[in-house]
Design a protein around this motif. Structure first.
Motif, mmCIF file in Angstrom:
data_model
loop_
_atom_site.group_PDB
_atom_site.id
_atom_site.type_symbol
_atom_site.label_atom_id
_atom_site.label_comp_id
_atom_site.label_asym_id
_atom_site.label_seq_id
_atom_site.Cartn_x
_atom_site.Cartn_y
_atom_site.Cartn_z
ATOM 1 N N ALA A 147 0.826 -1.200 0.000
ATOM 2 C CA ALA A 147 0.000 0.000 0.000
ATOM 3 C C ALA A 147 0.866 1.258 0.000
ATOM 4 O O ALA A 147 0.568 2.229 -0.713
ATOM 5 N N ILE A 148 1.928 1.239 0.787
ATOM 6 C CA ILE A 148 2.846 2.390 0.815
ATOM 7 C C ILE A 148 3.500 2.566 -0.557
ATOM 8 O O ILE A 148 3.599 3.692 -1.078
ATOM 9 N N ASP A 149 3.930 1.461 -1.140
ATOM 10 C CA ASP A 149 4.506 1.536 -2.494
ATOM 11 C C ASP A 149 3.472 2.055 -3.489
ATOM 12 O O ASP A 149 3.813 2.791 -4.432
ATOM 13 N N GLY A 150 2.196 1.676 -3.279
ATOM 14 C CA GLY A 150 1.140 2.137 -4.177
ATOM 15 C C GLY A 150 0.968 3.640 -4.145
ATOM 16 O O GLY A 150 0.729 4.276 -5.183
ATOM 17 N N VAL A 151 1.088 4.228 -2.967
ATOM 18 C CA VAL A 151 1.002 5.687 -2.855
ATOM 19 C C VAL A 151 2.155 6.336 -3.616
ATOM 20 O O VAL A 151 1.964 7.309 -4.367
ATOM 21 N N ARG A 152 3.340 5.769 -3.447
ATOM 22 C CA ARG A 152 4.504 6.326 -4.163
ATOM 23 C C ARG A 152 4.341 6.154 -5.667
ATOM 24 O O ARG A 152 4.740 7.022 -6.456
ATOM 25 N N TRP A 153 3.765 5.026 -6.061
ATOM 26 C CA TRP A 153 3.572 4.803 -7.496
ATOM 27 C C TRP A 153 2.553 5.788 -8.069
ATOM 28 O O TRP A 153 2.707 6.258 -9.201
ATOM 29 N N ALA A 154 1.528 6.123 -7.294
ATOM 30 C CA ALA A 154 0.553 7.118 -7.755
ATOM 31 C C ALA A 154 1.229 8.455 -8.004
ATOM 32 O O ALA A 154 0.897 9.163 -8.967
#
Length: 464
Positions: free
Chosen positions: A89-96
């Motif tokens: 989820a944290i990586d997903g925020v960075r990917w966004a």
């Protein structure tokens, strides 16, 4: 009922209460979100959204253990797997944030005919409008990130209805979004009744529906959308695996074990149907069963637990009914095949259940894997495709030509070669067709679907 009582799916103890939002409150939130989208003065510039996303990732890292704890307590996914979920989820925020930096239009060629001379044309991407996200329980942190964060990153106000079983994780993520700088009206949790959510779906102020859940509910809600609204629906499937005669079975075994029993099989692309040559099918099924029988099953708060509870005791009864149907039809239960408690079902491997039983044709959403004996690869592919679900599939083969041919012929939106069906990284496109859904998930694809392309044509003699 004035509140949602959140229960631990393992011991059924109460872990929290969330006030239930009234219909009037839910529609007031929709009106606020719609007004934000319609007023250019309230739009948040891209550079500010980028800064907010960076702060959000940092805050989620700071509060990671609390996010994991609440996710385990309300959703039942074992601790070790929930740690991985929060990291994703944290990586997903960075990917966004990375995707936002790339979200743009394109030049449209002009001057190709006399009539188009003297013009410059290009497109820009604009937010569609209010996003209504209806979420599921099985990834209570990461699904909220996958629905709410792309909406905000794309410039859309978002309303999130969490699964009634897991509202605490949704509240946690949205609170961190607000702390990072997202105005509350831009990201609002709607813990409302299903009837209220259905009315919201039909409201013309909703521009985009993001739905994760059952096929029956998803297609029904799609039919209620106002003209012009679009949607992405994710319904899951009955993921097939084809084991070719050339497959490395030693390498396949631990992968299929993980893909089949991760989160007690409550994953939309869990390994469910394994098709193997008749010469090796029974032996492989017995090896898989022996490994499944050793999986630590129980309290998801224990760090060594591999298989936790099902989300509701009724699901334990339903899964057992499906296994008993497969057994009665001639399938051989090689391990498990019984409830361990009111909330736990034993990891189960069934060999050669009848093709017409529910385990062979529908999504079991439980810790059960079926292994089928097939005459050849053609039969395996035909039986793998003989369901109305089109989602992720897998093939194991050391022969690259066989692997590619099988991948081409499998009816799937994604085929994993020499890996289990549940493999996913958050930047890849992810979604189903047929009864499995429509539209594309994944951080970048979701942001693209939540925006629309506007063409601008500039006529100027200076461009002739």
């Amino acid at each position: 009922m004035s509140s949602i009582t959140v229960r631990n799916p393992f011991d059924l103890s109460t872990v929290g209460e969330v006030p239930l939002m009234s219909e009037a409150e839910a529609f007031a939130a929709l009106e606020r979100a719609h007004a934000l989208h319609g007023d250019p003065a309230h739009r948040i510039p891209a550079h500010e959204r980028l800064a907010i996303l960076e702060r959000l990732a940092t805050l989620m890292r700071t509060h990671a253990e609390a996010l994991v704890r609440d996710a385990v307590r309300e959703g039942g996914k074992p601790w070790a797997d929930s740690v991985v979920e929060v990291e994703r989820a944290i990586d997903g925020v960075r990917w966004a944030a990375r995707e936002l930096a790339q979200l743009g239009g394109r030049e449209v060629p002009m001057g190709l005919t006399p009539a188009s001379a003297g013009r410059l044309a290009f497109t820009v991407r604009e937010p569609r409008g209010v996003v209504l996200a209806i979420s599921a329980f099985n990834h209570p942190v990461n699904l909220i990130v996958h629905q709410a964060v792309p909406a905000f990153a794309a410039g859309c106000p978002v309303l999130v209805k969490p699964a009634s079983a897991t509202p605490l994780s949704c509240r946690n993520v949205l609170r961190l979004m607000h702390e990072a700088g997202v105005p509350e009206a831009w990201a609002t949790m709607l813990p409302c009744a299903a009837a209220t959510a259905e009315k919201l779906v039909a409201d013309p102020r909703v521009a985009f529906l993001s739905f994760i859940g059952s096929s029956r509910v998803g297609w029904h809600l799609r039919s209620k959308l106002a003209p012009g609204a679009t949607c992405a629906l994710e319904h899951g499937g009955a993921a097939p695996v084809v084991l070719d005669a050339s497959a490395d079975l030693d390498a396949a075994l631990p992968l299929l074990l993980k893909g089949g029993f991760y989160h007690a099989g409550q994953v939309c692309v869990s390994v469910q149907r394994v098709f193997a040559p008749h010469e090796t099918a029974r032996t492989f099924a017995e090896r898989l069963a022996a490994a499944a029988a050793q999986l630590p099953t129980g309290d998801p708060m224990r760090h060594d637990t591999a298989v936790g509870p099902l989300i509701d005791p009724r699901e334990v009864s339903r899964v057992h009914e499906w296994v008993e149907e497969a057994r009665a039809g001639g399938g051989t239960v090689l391990c498990g095949g019984a409830p361990l408690s009111e909330t736990l079902y034993s990891p189960t491997v069934v060999y050669d259940p009848p093709q017409g039983c529910r385990l062979a044709r529908n999504e079991v959403f439980g810790p059960v894997v079926a292994v089928f004996s097939t005459r050849d690869r053609d039969e395996a592919i035909a039986r793998a495709n003989d369901v109305p679900f089109i989602f992720q599939a897998a093939v194991f083969a050391r022969d690259v030509d066989v692997a590619l041919d099988t991948a081409r012929r499998l009816n799937a939106t994604g085929v994993m070669v020499n890996d289990h069906t549940a493999f996913r990284v958050d930047w890849m496109p992810f979604g189903g067709r047929g009864e499995s859904g429509m539209g594309t998930g994944g951080i970048g694809p979701a942001m693209h679907e939540m925006t629309t392309e506007k063409l601008i044509v500039l006529r100027s003699p200076a461009w002739a």
